[in-house]
Design a protein around this motif. Sequence first.
Motif, short mmCIF file in Angstrom:
data_model
loop_
_atom_site.label_atom_id
_atom_site.label_comp_id
_atom_site.label_asym_id
_atom_site.label_seq_id
_atom_site.Cartn_x
_atom_site.Cartn_y
_atom_site.Cartn_z
N GLY A 107 20.98 61.05 41.04
CA GLY A 107 20.97 62.34 41.73
C GLY A 107 21.78 62.38 43.01
N LEU A 108 22.22 61.23 43.53
CA LEU A 108 23.06 61.24 44.73
C LEU A 108 24.34 62.03 44.51
CD1 LEU A 108 22.68 57.55 45.97
CD2 LEU A 108 21.84 59.61 47.12
N THR A 109 24.85 62.04 43.28
CA THR A 109 26.07 62.79 42.97
C THR A 109 25.77 64.10 42.25
OG1 THR A 109 26.31 61.50 40.92
CG2 THR A 109 27.49 60.72 42.87
N GLN A 110 24.53 64.26 41.74
CA GLN A 110 24.17 65.48 41.02
C GLN A 110 22.82 65.99 41.52
OE1 GLN A 110 26.13 66.97 38.79
NE2 GLN A 110 27.71 65.38 38.73
N PRO B 201 8.25 61.23 45.06
CA PRO B 201 8.55 60.57 46.35
C PRO B 201 10.02 60.22 46.49
CG PRO B 201 6.56 59.64 45.40
CD PRO B 201 7.16 60.53 44.35
N PHE B 202 10.68 59.88 45.39
CA PHE B 202 12.11 59.59 45.43
C PHE B 202 12.94 60.87 45.32
CE2 PHE B 202 10.03 55.93 43.38
CZ PHE B 202 10.46 54.90 44.19
N ILE B 203 12.62 61.70 44.32
CA ILE B 203 13.51 62.79 43.93
C ILE B 203 13.46 63.97 44.90
CG2 ILE B 203 14.23 64.28 42.06
CD1 ILE B 203 14.38 61.30 41.45
N MET B 204 12.25 64.38 45.33
CA MET B 204 12.18 65.52 46.23
C MET B 204 12.80 65.20 47.59
SD MET B 204 11.70 68.60 46.86
CE MET B 204 10.90 69.27 45.42
N PHE B 205 12.60 63.97 48.07
CA PHE B 205 13.26 63.59 49.32
C PHE B 205 14.79 63.62 49.16
CE2 PHE B 205 15.14 60.38 52.12
CZ PHE B 205 14.79 60.93 53.35
N LEU B 206 15.25 63.21 47.98
CA LEU B 206 16.69 63.29 47.70
C LEU B 206 17.18 64.73 47.78
CD1 LEU B 206 19.37 62.06 46.39
CD2 LEU B 206 18.35 62.77 44.23
#
Length: 433
Positions: free
Chosen positions: A349-352, A369-374
């Motif tokens: 998800g860093l690029t998308q 915890p990982f994705i929403m913060f991203l």
Amino acid sequence: MNSMWTVMSFTMRNKLRSKSFIVTTIILGVLLCVGANVPYLLDKFASGGGPTKVGYAVSAQGEVQGEVGDIIKGLEMEFGKAEEQAVQLVPVEASGSPDEQAAALKQAISDKKIRGYLVFNPNEAAGFPDVTYYSKKMLDMDTAQALQNGLRTVKTEQAVKEANLSQEQLSKLFDPVKLESVQINESANGKTEEEQGTAIGLTYAILILLFMSVMITGQLIATEITAEKSSRVMEIIVTSVSPLKQLFGKVIGTFLVGLLQLVVLVGAALANLLQPHNRDSLESMGIRLDSIEPQMVIFAVLFYLIGFFLYAMLFAAVGSIVSRTEDLGQAVMPITILTLAGFYIAIFGLTQPDSALIKVCSFIPFFSPFIMFLRIGLANPAWWEIALSVAILAASVLLIGWLSAKIYRAGVLMYGKRPSVKDLIKAMKAFNV
């Protein structure tokens, strides 16, 4: 309550006094200090190496005749304009047949006078020679790219001269186009390129810290519970401390130890990153530590805390149903897979950050915890999406905490073969939590 604090303090003392914890903290601290200085070291080595010396064949009189001579002069002028010269052209005396010239140029590489050489082959149809760059280095992409850019510029200038353009027209043609990238933000003026680079760097760092913290401390909790159970110490402990107080005491105690370790490691990294030489290197990469948004730090702490307790409860529950430490790795495999899945989806998800997969996963409690913060760092989700994700995650922590407590209460005194789901459900019904 006093007995829970006793378990917590006992857990903290054991961890803080253990040699493995101290050695691990020191090693990780040293690695982070070295890693924080990597941008500066890369700049230092890159600038200290100087330009790449690229040779070309000249006659015994040191001359290059015809069109190739004009190209060489154009390249030298082009490379000389750069603040940090990437390529330096070196004349190499090589006369005779093409094979003899190639032998002389290869000998210059062996003598370390040059690192590669150029060969020009006529191409009347294109109106510009075909150029081949020979080098012993397999992936000399930086030098090849610099040469390609220089040759493109020389070719363009030659075409412009043939078109007889005025100086004003030449200036318009060669003046660089200024393009600034700004991320749209509904609640503010938007993020500049420096703020975007800083957000990406901070998001990446927090993802790694959360992943490492969950994996390391979760394994510690599960291993300690299983070790106490396999050594029959658990039978003595439960006579004075209830299983639930043991569970929360161990989880909170290990969390505080892990938090202390994290503060030490992050402090060591920041102390190095804030040094003037590292700050300049980061700014050259588009990362400014003083542009970190306060809400990013707040959300980082929030998702770190909730995510830690979500996985810690799972590790504790699994550790309580395993009687031998040898079987622990296989038992915690599903939790490890969930953690790895959340981490790798976030890295994707860093690029998308606006993809459908990332949006859906930001509401799944094991991944949020990982994705929403991203998404908060890179995609600017709506406030209700953040609130909904936090609410689902908090409710999941309470539900999994209650379920883990029942599993722990039933599993700590179940020895022998690992109990099946049916056995666990039957034992859990016998106890009220």
